[in-house]
Write an enzyme that holds these catalytic residues in place. Sequence first.
Site, PDB file in Angstrom:
ATOM      1  CG  ASP A 106     -12.669 -23.723 -10.041  1.00 24.70           C
ATOM      2  OD1 ASP A 106     -11.550 -23.163 -10.049  1.00 24.70           O
ATOM      3  OD2 ASP A 106     -12.981 -24.595  -9.215  1.00 24.70           O
ATOM      4  CE1 TYR A 108     -10.195 -31.759 -11.652  1.00 21.90           C
ATOM      5  CE2 TYR A 108     -10.047 -32.614 -13.881  1.00 21.90           C
ATOM      6  CZ  TYR A 108     -10.229 -32.814 -12.530  1.00 21.90           C
ATOM      7  OH  TYR A 108     -10.446 -34.092 -12.080  1.00 21.90           O
ATOM      8  NE  ARG A 122     -12.451 -40.592 -15.575  1.00 18.23           N
ATOM      9  CZ  ARG A 122     -12.202 -39.358 -15.112  1.00 18.23           C
ATOM     10  NH1 ARG A 122     -13.161 -38.637 -14.590  1.00 18.23           N
ATOM     11  NH2 ARG A 122     -10.991 -38.863 -15.193  1.00 18.23           N
ATOM     12  CD  GLU A 179     -11.967 -28.945  -5.797  1.00 15.46           C
ATOM     13  OE1 GLU A 179     -12.089 -27.994  -6.592  1.00 15.46           O
ATOM     14  OE2 GLU A 179     -12.159 -30.133  -6.102  1.00 15.46           O
ATOM     15  CD  GLU A 181      -9.850 -24.176  -7.136  1.00 14.13           C
ATOM     16  OE1 GLU A 181      -9.913 -23.282  -8.014  1.00 14.13           O
ATOM     17  OE2 GLU A 181     -10.673 -25.108  -7.041  1.00 14.13           O
ATOM     18  CG  ASP A 213     -14.400 -25.200  -5.892  1.00 11.61           C
ATOM     19  OD1 ASP A 213     -15.576 -24.934  -5.612  1.00 11.61           O
ATOM     20  OD2 ASP A 213     -14.068 -25.986  -6.805  1.00 11.61           O
ATOM     21  NE  ARG A 217     -14.110 -33.311  -3.256  1.00 10.00           N
ATOM     22  CZ  ARG A 217     -13.596 -32.445  -4.141  1.00 10.00           C
ATOM     23  NH1 ARG A 217     -14.171 -32.251  -5.308  1.00 10.00           N
ATOM     24  NH2 ARG A 217     -12.514 -31.770  -3.829  1.00 10.00           N
ATOM     25  CD  GLN A 220     -17.113 -32.890  -7.610  1.00  8.87           C
ATOM     26  OE1 GLN A 220     -16.778 -32.800  -6.434  1.00  8.87           O
ATOM     27  NE2 GLN A 220     -16.268 -32.701  -8.606  1.00  8.87           N
ATOM     28  CE1 TYR A 224     -17.465 -36.622 -13.595  1.00  8.98           C
ATOM     29  CE2 TYR A 224     -18.705 -37.905 -11.997  1.00  8.98           C
ATOM     30  CZ  TYR A 224     -17.692 -37.810 -12.940  1.00  8.98           C
ATOM     31  OH  TYR A 224     -16.910 -38.896 -13.221  1.00  8.98           O
ATOM     32  CE  LYS A 233     -16.195 -28.874  -7.634  1.00 11.56           C
ATOM     33  NZ  LYS A 233     -14.855 -28.887  -7.024  1.00 11.56           N
ATOM     34  CB  THR A 324      -7.641 -28.932  -6.451  1.00 12.00           C
ATOM     35  OG1 THR A 324      -9.043 -28.875  -6.321  1.00 12.00           O
ATOM     36  CG2 THR A 324      -6.995 -29.381  -5.155  1.00 12.00           C
ATOM     37  CD  GLU A 338      -6.065 -34.320  -5.010  1.00 13.84           C
ATOM     38  OE1 GLU A 338      -6.552 -33.176  -4.895  1.00 13.84           O
ATOM     39  OE2 GLU A 338      -4.984 -34.543  -5.567  1.00 13.84           O
TER      40      GLU A 338
HETATM   41 CA    CA Z   1     -12.187 -26.384  -8.035  1.00 18.48          CA
END
Ligand code: CA
Length: 390
Positions: A106, A108, A122, A179, A181, A213, A217, A220, A224, A233, A324, A338
């Site tokens: 997958d 990004y 972040r 997500e 996609e 996907d 969260r 994750q 991650y 995921k 996504t 988002e």
């Molecule tokens: Ca994804």
Amino acid sequence: MTTIDIPAGSPFGTDNLPYGVFSVGGGTPRVGVRVGDSVLDLAAALGDDVFAAPSLNPFMAQGYDRWVAVRERISALVGGDVPDAAVHAVADVALHLPFEVADYVDFYASEHHASNVGRLFRPDAEPLLPNWKHLPVGYHGRAGTVLVSGTDIVRPSGQRKGPNDPAPVFGPSARLDIEAELGFVVGTGTPLNTPIAPDDFARHVFGAVLLNDWSARDIQAWEYVPLGPNLGKSFATSISPWVVPILALEAARIPLPGQDPEPLPYLRESSPWGLDIDLVVEWNGEEVSRPPFREMYWSPAQMLAHMTVNGASSRTGDLYGSGTISGPEKRQRGAFLELSWGGKEPLTVKGEERTFLLDGDEVVITGTAPGANGGRIGFGEVRGRVLPAD
Ligand code: CA
């Protein structure tokens, strides 16, 4: 004999002809093509046993020239008489996972998505990490949990730890997300040490599907660092049952929005192209977003080139997701993370406030693209309902 009726304006006209795997009344699954509101049984219509298989893999492995020839034969057949026994109403068939998934990667590739997630995960740093505009960032996912549309999704459990929690806890994910996609299906791969140049994309990639996907969260966010997504995921990835041939997407090709800095030579195409595909995300039957694939920064051909440039082999059934799809506008974002801005800005869905998915929620993603005949061709849908944690 019979003729197949194609309703005016159908997204499954002769300029589409997507492949899937279907069964009737609990019978053996086999390959069919969607035409209007019908499914054409290819083993019966063409008398070719490669289509009697319960997956597209044997046909895909025959290669590009066969994909072109079979598409031409189907086009000719659909315009005339076909055997009665080869035609089924789509409402009368069960649809299965259309191909045996080999490896799954997958990516990004949306700058808008990567920037939004960077700001959320972040907040005190640059939204894009230094590598992002130099290579299509991706990770290896779990091929064995790629599921066909309609499969229920059990809420995953795992570890999570908020920034101010003293220690991690274990339990059902409280921030289950989607997500939206596109997924690309490799028809013929390459042996070890044989990278695929971007310009060779169409000889290797058979088709495209819608892909959801599913993402936990909270799991994750804790797991991650530093190696990327794992259990947040790997519990489920849903795909649409119809594989739209790359040959049907010629009219959807458009220039990429632009890449700065210029990518390294192995990622350069003679004419960099993207795809003008519109997705729609419905949450419990209400439209919440329209993610535009045309906004993607990295192209499908560049993703394949990157995936193989180190000498990694590729094979029939490899699946890679675009990442996504998010556009510049709020209602073009392809993830609820988002759309709700990390849960701080709830959406109203069917009169109820939502941030992340609740048990019983259902998500349906659809997609369309310009077709060769001047109308729009459809990808169908990828649908999934959330069940409570075990
Ligand atoms: Ca994804």
